[in-house]
Scaffold this motif. Structure first.
Motif, mmCIF file in Angstrom:
data_model
loop_
_atom_site.group_PDB
_atom_site.id
_atom_site.type_symbol
_atom_site.label_atom_id
_atom_site.label_comp_id
_atom_site.label_asym_id
_atom_site.label_seq_id
_atom_site.Cartn_x
_atom_site.Cartn_y
_atom_site.Cartn_z
ATOM 1 N N CYS A 31 44.430 35.222 42.813
ATOM 2 C CA CYS A 31 43.113 34.808 43.261
ATOM 3 C C CYS A 31 42.178 34.718 42.059
ATOM 4 O O CYS A 31 42.176 35.606 41.209
ATOM 5 C CB CYS A 31 42.548 35.792 44.276
ATOM 6 N N ASP A 32 41.394 33.650 41.997
ATOM 7 C CA ASP A 32 40.408 33.500 40.940
ATOM 8 C C ASP A 32 38.979 33.572 41.459
ATOM 9 O O ASP A 32 38.037 33.432 40.687
ATOM 10 C CB ASP A 32 40.618 32.171 40.204
ATOM 11 N N LEU A 33 38.814 33.793 42.728
ATOM 12 C CA LEU A 33 37.482 33.936 43.305
ATOM 13 C C LEU A 33 37.248 35.429 43.541
ATOM 14 O O LEU A 33 37.887 36.045 44.397
ATOM 15 C CB LEU A 33 37.383 33.142 44.606
ATOM 16 N N LEU A 34 36.365 36.008 42.752
ATOM 17 C CA LEU A 34 36.202 37.461 42.757
ATOM 18 C C LEU A 34 35.799 38.011 44.121
ATOM 19 O O LEU A 34 36.283 39.069 44.523
ATOM 20 C CB LEU A 34 35.193 37.876 41.686
ATOM 21 N N SER A 35 34.956 37.306 44.839
ATOM 22 C CA SER A 35 34.529 37.810 46.147
ATOM 23 C C SER A 35 35.688 37.849 47.140
ATOM 24 O O SER A 35 35.762 38.752 47.977
ATOM 25 C CB SER A 35 33.380 36.961 46.702
ATOM 26 N N VAL A 36 36.600 36.905 47.037
ATOM 27 C CA VAL A 36 37.783 36.917 47.909
ATOM 28 C C VAL A 36 38.709 38.048 47.494
ATOM 29 O O VAL A 36 39.198 38.812 48.332
ATOM 30 C CB VAL A 36 38.508 35.554 47.874
ATOM 31 N N THR A 49 45.303 36.367 37.580
ATOM 32 C CA THR A 49 44.082 35.569 37.584
ATOM 33 C C THR A 49 43.837 34.981 36.204
ATOM 34 O O THR A 49 44.477 35.378 35.232
ATOM 35 C CB THR A 49 42.868 36.446 38.007
ATOM 36 N N MET A 51 40.494 34.846 35.413
ATOM 37 C CA MET A 51 39.146 35.381 35.231
ATOM 38 C C MET A 51 39.197 36.611 34.329
ATOM 39 O O MET A 51 39.640 37.671 34.748
ATOM 40 C CB MET A 51 38.530 35.751 36.583
ATOM 41 N N ASN A 55 33.426 41.505 35.419
ATOM 42 C CA ASN A 55 33.414 41.531 36.879
ATOM 43 C C ASN A 55 34.825 41.658 37.443
ATOM 44 O O ASN A 55 35.031 42.263 38.493
ATOM 45 C CB ASN A 55 32.717 40.287 37.435
ATOM 46 N N THR A 56 35.797 41.094 36.752
ATOM 47 C CA THR A 56 37.192 41.223 37.169
ATOM 48 C C THR A 56 37.606 42.699 37.145
ATOM 49 O O THR A 56 38.279 43.182 38.054
ATOM 50 C CB THR A 56 38.105 40.387 36.256
#
Length: 111
Positions: A31-36, A49, A51, A55-56
């Motif tokens: 996953c590359d979408l942090l919120s997901v 990822t 990212m 944040n990661t």
């Protein structure tokens, strides 16, 4: 397979050796979408990822993933590496794309 056993295979570049070397790896997670990732990354997963930022690391700490593998030749900056050291998070790097890197983890876990 534990995080230490994965590191010892020398398949991926070691960016930072964390403090959870005996943690069992459950499966790969892409996953590359942090919120997901924050809501869906399973505990014990190898998070693959591209990212490579602070944040990661925060999401990895919240979700208790076993380690992070940065795919596609992505490497974190010095500040992010220092934060990974501070937080005890294992970070690896791979030259391959996300899918191929995840497939390698899957094959190792199911060999």
């Amino acid at each position: 397979m534990t995080v230490k056993e994965l590191i010892d295979k020398n398949i991926f570049q070691l960016v930072n050796e964390g403090e959870n070397l005996n943690q069992e790896i459950t499966d790969p997670y892409c996953c590359d979408l942090l919120s997901v990732a924050m809501g869906k990354a399973p505990r014990g997963a190898v998070w693959v990822t591209v990212m490579a930022n602070m944040n990661t690391l925060a999401v990895a700490a919240l979700t208790d993933v076993a380690c992070i593998i940065l795919a596609e030749g992505v490497l974190p900056d010095e500040q992010t590496v220092n934060k990974a050291k501070e937080q005890g998070i294992t970070v690896l790097a791979a030259g391959e794309p996300v899918f191929e890197t995840s497939l390698q983890i899957y094959q190792l876990l199911n060999a």
